[in-house]
Write an enzyme that holds these catalytic residues in place. Structure first.
Site, PDB file in Angstrom:
ATOM      1  N   ILE A   1     -13.604 120.084 -15.899  1.00  0.00           N
ATOM      2  CA  ILE A   1     -13.633 119.382 -14.642  1.00  0.00           C
ATOM      3  C   ILE A   1     -14.529 118.331 -14.492  1.00  0.00           C
ATOM      4  CG2 ILE A   1     -13.411 119.232 -12.078  1.00  0.00           C
ATOM      5  CD1 ILE A   1     -11.066 121.027 -13.301  1.00  0.00           C
TER       6      ILE A   1
ATOM      7  N   ARG B   1     -28.513 123.769  -0.256  1.00  0.00           N
ATOM      8  CA  ARG B   1     -27.561 122.873   0.243  1.00  0.00           C
ATOM      9  C   ARG B   1     -26.303 123.755   0.616  1.00  0.00           C
ATOM     10  NH1 ARG B   1     -25.960 118.369  -3.287  1.00  0.00           N
ATOM     11  NH2 ARG B   1     -24.316 118.477  -1.716  1.00  0.00           N
TER      12      ARG B   1
ATOM     13  N   ASP C   1     -12.251 106.489  -6.714  1.00  0.00           N
ATOM     14  CA  ASP C   1     -11.333 105.540  -6.844  1.00  0.00           C
ATOM     15  C   ASP C   1      -9.921 105.942  -6.414  1.00  0.00           C
ATOM     16  OD1 ASP C   1     -11.677 107.078  -9.026  1.00  0.00           O
ATOM     17  OD2 ASP C   1     -10.040 105.980 -10.592  1.00  0.00           O
ATOM     18  N   LEU C   2      -9.655 107.180  -6.683  1.00  0.00           N
ATOM     19  CA  LEU C   2      -8.323 107.722  -6.264  1.00  0.00           C
ATOM     20  C   LEU C   2      -8.138 108.002  -4.692  1.00  0.00           C
ATOM     21  CD1 LEU C   2      -8.033 110.656  -8.948  1.00  0.00           C
ATOM     22  CD2 LEU C   2      -7.158 108.313  -8.923  1.00  0.00           C
TER      23      LEU C   2
ATOM     24  N   ARG D   1     -18.337 111.061 -11.117  1.00  0.00           N
ATOM     25  CA  ARG D   1     -17.605 111.323  -9.934  1.00  0.00           C
ATOM     26  C   ARG D   1     -17.205 110.117  -9.175  1.00  0.00           C
ATOM     27  NH1 ARG D   1     -20.649 116.215  -6.979  1.00  0.00           N
ATOM     28  NH2 ARG D   1     -18.347 116.547  -6.184  1.00  0.00           N
ATOM     29  N   PRO D   2     -16.281 109.251  -9.506  1.00  0.00           N
ATOM     30  CA  PRO D   2     -15.977 108.156  -8.857  1.00  0.00           C
ATOM     31  C   PRO D   2     -14.862 108.639  -7.676  1.00  0.00           C
ATOM     32  CG  PRO D   2     -14.619 108.529 -10.828  1.00  0.00           C
ATOM     33  CD  PRO D   2     -15.764 109.553 -10.949  1.00  0.00           C
TER      34      PRO D   2
ATOM     35  N   ASP E   1     -17.047 125.392 -10.049  1.00  0.00           N
ATOM     36  CA  ASP E   1     -18.214 125.929  -9.315  1.00  0.00           C
ATOM     37  C   ASP E   1     -18.502 127.275  -9.448  1.00  0.00           C
ATOM     38  OD1 ASP E   1     -18.133 123.276  -8.084  1.00  0.00           O
ATOM     39  OD2 ASP E   1     -17.200 124.212  -6.238  1.00  0.00           O
TER      40      ASP E   1
ATOM     41  N   CYS F   1     -23.690 111.657  -9.976  1.00  0.00           N
ATOM     42  CA  CYS F   1     -24.743 112.691  -9.202  1.00  0.00           C
ATOM     43  C   CYS F   1     -24.858 113.657 -10.763  1.00  0.00           C
ATOM     44  CB  CYS F   1     -24.297 113.749  -8.363  1.00  0.00           C
ATOM     45  SG  CYS F   1     -22.814 114.733  -8.658  1.00  0.00           S
TER      46      CYS F   1
ATOM     47  N   LYS G   1     -18.681 126.585   2.548  1.00  0.00           N
ATOM     48  CA  LYS G   1     -19.217 125.231   2.832  1.00  0.00           C
ATOM     49  C   LYS G   1     -18.265 124.394   2.583  1.00  0.00           C
ATOM     50  CE  LYS G   1     -21.160 123.274  -0.677  1.00  0.00           C
ATOM     51  NZ  LYS G   1     -20.906 121.906  -1.395  1.00  0.00           N
ATOM     52  N   ASN G   2     -17.357 124.428   1.373  1.00  0.00           N
ATOM     53  CA  ASN G   2     -16.435 123.318   0.977  1.00  0.00           C
ATOM     54  C   ASN G   2     -15.239 123.299   2.070  1.00  0.00           C
ATOM     55  OD1 ASN G   2     -18.404 122.299  -0.788  1.00  0.00           O
ATOM     56  ND2 ASN G   2     -17.289 123.238  -2.494  1.00  0.00           N
TER      57      ASN G   2
HETATM   58  C1  EPZ Z   1     -14.958 119.385  -4.666  1.00  0.00           C
HETATM   59  O1  EPZ Z   1     -15.569 117.972  -5.158  1.00  0.00           O
HETATM   60  C2  EPZ Z   1     -16.064 120.167  -4.362  1.00  0.00           C
HETATM   61  N1  EPZ Z   1     -16.843 119.429  -3.316  1.00  0.00           N
HETATM   62  C3  EPZ Z   1     -16.944 120.454  -5.392  1.00  0.00           C
HETATM   63  O2  EPZ Z   1     -17.921 121.386  -5.161  1.00  0.00           O
HETATM   64  C4  EPZ Z   1     -16.063 120.843  -6.760  1.00  0.00           C
HETATM   65  O3  EPZ Z   1     -16.931 121.169  -7.785  1.00  0.00           O
HETATM   66  C5  EPZ Z   1     -14.856 120.165  -6.863  1.00  0.00           C
HETATM   67  O4  EPZ Z   1     -14.114 119.746  -5.887  1.00  0.00           O
HETATM   68  C6  EPZ Z   1     -14.040 120.647  -7.991  1.00  0.00           C
HETATM   69  O5  EPZ Z   1     -13.624 121.843  -7.676  1.00  0.00           O
HETATM   70  C7  EPZ Z   1     -16.288 119.648  -1.983  1.00  0.00           C
HETATM   71  O6  EPZ Z   1     -15.350 120.506  -1.811  1.00  0.00           O
HETATM   72  C8  EPZ Z   1     -17.223 119.117  -0.910  1.00  0.00           C
HETATM   73  P1  EPZ Z   1     -12.734 116.260  -7.168  1.00  0.00           P
HETATM   74  P2  EPZ Z   1     -14.596 116.661  -5.244  1.00  0.00           P
HETATM   75  O7  EPZ Z   1     -12.480 115.215  -6.528  1.00  0.00           O
HETATM   76  O8  EPZ Z   1     -13.535 116.716  -4.566  1.00  0.00           O
HETATM   77  C9  EPZ Z   1     -12.561 113.080 -10.743  1.00  0.00           C
HETATM   78  C10 EPZ Z   1     -19.948 122.345  -5.078  1.00  0.00           C
HETATM   79  O9  EPZ Z   1     -20.891 122.977  -6.007  1.00  0.00           O
HETATM   80  N2  EPZ Z   1     -12.279 112.268  -9.765  1.00  0.00           N
HETATM   81  O10 EPZ Z   1     -11.670 117.353  -7.210  1.00  0.00           O
HETATM   82  O11 EPZ Z   1     -15.685 115.548  -5.449  1.00  0.00           O
HETATM   83  C11 EPZ Z   1     -13.900 113.708 -10.767  1.00  0.00           C
HETATM   84  O12 EPZ Z   1     -14.834 112.840 -11.364  1.00  0.00           O
HETATM   85  C12 EPZ Z   1     -19.326 121.128  -5.356  1.00  0.00           C
HETATM   86  O13 EPZ Z   1     -19.820 123.072  -4.191  1.00  0.00           O
HETATM   87  C13 EPZ Z   1     -11.907 110.753 -10.025  1.00  0.00           C
HETATM   88  O14 EPZ Z   1     -11.846 110.514 -11.460  1.00  0.00           O
HETATM   89  O15 EPZ Z   1     -14.024 117.209  -6.866  1.00  0.00           O
HETATM   90  C14 EPZ Z   1     -13.809 114.947 -11.230  1.00  0.00           C
HETATM   91  O16 EPZ Z   1     -13.910 114.902 -12.777  1.00  0.00           O
HETATM   92  C15 EPZ Z   1     -19.961 120.289  -6.442  1.00  0.00           C
HETATM   93  N3  EPZ Z   1     -11.605 110.021  -9.268  1.00  0.00           N
HETATM   94  C16 EPZ Z   1     -12.273 115.421 -11.021  1.00  0.00           C
HETATM   95  O17 EPZ Z   1     -11.531 114.325 -10.640  1.00  0.00           O
HETATM   96  C17 EPZ Z   1     -11.633 110.331  -7.894  1.00  0.00           C
HETATM   97  O18 EPZ Z   1     -11.448 109.499  -7.048  1.00  0.00           O
HETATM   98  C18 EPZ Z   1     -12.305 116.454  -9.811  1.00  0.00           C
HETATM   99  O19 EPZ Z   1     -13.180 116.061  -8.850  1.00  0.00           O
HETATM  100  C19 EPZ Z   1     -12.023 111.578  -7.437  1.00  0.00           C
HETATM  101  C20 EPZ Z   1     -12.179 112.310  -8.669  1.00  0.00           C
END
Ligand code: EPZ
Length: 423
Positions: free
Chosen positions: A333, A403, A127-128, A124-125, A311, A119, A22-23
């Site tokens: 994470i 989902r 900002d980056l 889950r911001p 995950d 969520c 999915k991802n």
């Molecule tokens: C991806 O989410 C996956 N989703 C998630 O899978 C997965 O849990 C996650 O990566 C971590 O491996 C998809 O690929 C669609 P991140 P993502 O940005 O990209 C912080 C599932 O169950 N952060 O790597 O949203 C964030 O809050 C899902 O299939 C910022 O602070 O995760 C987190 O603490 C759930 N600012 C960390 O970084 C930002 O701008 C990593 O999040 C972006 C992220």
């Protein structure tokens, strides 16, 4: 609302075929926005998030066709993309909608995407993502719950030197897609190295993008002025595979997983081996798992790839409830990803939580009851707990599991689980 009714205590035995990831499929679908030509994606999983992404693309007048029934291929053609908007109604059901931001602003110089908000698993911001696009010349405003990214004169983004202060999977994917069509060179440092990011990079390269450093933490993208169509096969879902490995392990069963990618599962395989589970790689795409007579506790800490995936944390907790001794599970994470623990405790698990650490003492005899799923992987862990619990477990709100898991109840039933969908 659908629920799963599970009668626990049955050993699983047989062969399961792993679906596409999915991802990896979601960013691949978003990447099709980068070209007016046809992108054909194979091995698409039959999950709800794919339907949502299809609706999102259709909302932008992109043609999405599924030629077969059941649909495992998608043909996507964004000859003209109109609107360039991801509306709240779709974004609120799927955060991954944010993946349209990078390709839209990359191709059209403009995008308007609803802010995803928090969520169940954390704030889950994004900002980056936004900071990086700003560095590439996008003017970003957030108003009325929407983020608007605009390049002056709807022109092209320009290359930039992006250093992510935190590793972000979809952030890396968004920037990669935007950079593919930017003017000049983009460096992405501290990039996510998840196999799904690599799969996206490979798709982009097939579409004509110039990317170096694929699979490493430093990506270098030489922007091109146009990308073309291609056919691409999505990688197998490592989290679905990991979930089924756990199902085989805790039921003392024997499962063969076909069509999986063992090389993406190293951390999970090593951790399960530590608990006494026997796993053999029978072929480059086939694993056999045998549950141990006695599972032993092992600590785990979630990390970015190639570490142990967040995950898989909830599913591992189901293992820990059945393992002898105390397992310390540390979630690094997401700040709020232990929602499944209190539901497992209601089934008899001995779990104490302090901040980002859960201590699970086992083995605990679980008993069936009604439990509520709070997010995708939490639901999967409750299904797993239900498979070993005495009596009946009713898992509510299985829309979360739909989902991201393709017909999980059918797959599990086919190897001997007693699980059915009830309304
Ligand atoms: C991806 O989410 C996956 N989703 C998630 O899978 C997965 O849990 C996650 O990566 C971590 O491996 C998809 O690929 C669609 P991140 P993502 O940005 O990209 C912080 C599932 O169950 N952060 O790597 O949203 C964030 O809050 C899902 O299939 C910022 O602070 O995760 C987190 O603490 C759930 N600012 C960390 O970084 C930002 O701008 C990593 O999040 C972006 C992220």
């Amino acid at each position: 609302m659908d629920k799963f009714l599970i009668e626990g205590g049955h050993r699983l035995e047989g062969t399961l075929r792993i679906s596409g990831a999915k991802n990896a499929a979601l960013p691949a679908m978003a990447a099709a926005l980068l070209t007016p030509e046809t992108v054909r994606l194979k091995n698409i999983p039959r999950v709800r998030d794919i339907v949502t992404m299809t609706q999102l693309l259709a909302h932008m007048d992109v043609r999405v066709e599924a030629p077969e029934v059941p649909p495992t291929d998608l043909i996507i053609e964004g000859r003209k993309v109109s609107g360039a908007e991801a509306p709240y109604e779709l974004v609120r059901t799927m955060r991954a909608s944010i993946l349209t931001l990078g390709p839209l602003v990359g191709r059209l110089g403009y995008a308007r995407v609803s802010l995803p908000g928090g969520c169940a698993i954390g704030a889950r911001p994004i900002d980056l993502h936004l900071k990086a696009l700003e560095q590439m010349g996008a003017h970003i405003t957030t108003e009325h719950g929407y983020v608007e990214a605009r390049v002056a004169g709807k022109g092209r983004l320009r290359g930039g030197h992006i250093v992510f202060e935190k590793i972000t999977v979809t952030g890396t994917e968004n920037v990669l897609m935007a950079a593919a069509l930017a003017e000049g060179e983009t460096w992405i440092e501290n990039a996510a190295r998840e196999p799904e990011v690599t799969d996206l990079a490979e798709l982009l390269i097939q579409m004509g993008a110039k990317i170096e450093g694929v699979g490493t933490a430093t990506l270098r993208v030489h922007g091109v002025s146009a990308l073309h169509g291609t056919t691409h096969t999505i990688i197998p879902d490592r989290i679905e595979a990991g979930t089924f490995l756990v199902a085989g392990a805790i039921t003392g069963g024997e499962l063969v997983l076909d069509g999986c990618a063992p090389q993406h599962l190293s951390a999970v395989l090593a951790k399960l081996a530590e608990t006494g589970v026997e796993i053999h790689e029978e072929a480059p795409d086939r694993l056999r798992v045998r549950g141990a007579r006695k599972l032993v506790a092992a600590d785990v800490t979630t990390e970015e790839y190639p570490g142990f995936a967040t995950d898989m944390q909830a599913q591992y907790m189901a293992v820990a409830t059945q393992a002898d001794g105390a397992s310390v599970i540390t979630e690094t994470i997401f700040e709020n990803r232990f929602m499944h623990a209190s539901e497992m405790a209601r089934m008899g698990a001995n779990i104490s939580i302090e901040g980002r650490q859960a201590v699970v003492r086992g083995p605990a005899p679980l008993t069936g009851t009604s439990v509520i799923a709070s997010d995708l992987r939490a639901s999967a862990s409750l299904v797993l707990a239900g498979l070993v619990a005495r009596g009946e477990t009713l898992v509510d709100r299985v829309y979360h599991i739909d989902r991201g898991y393709a017909r999980i109840e059918e797959k599990l039933s086919s190897v001997g689980a007693r699980i059915r969908r009830v309304r």
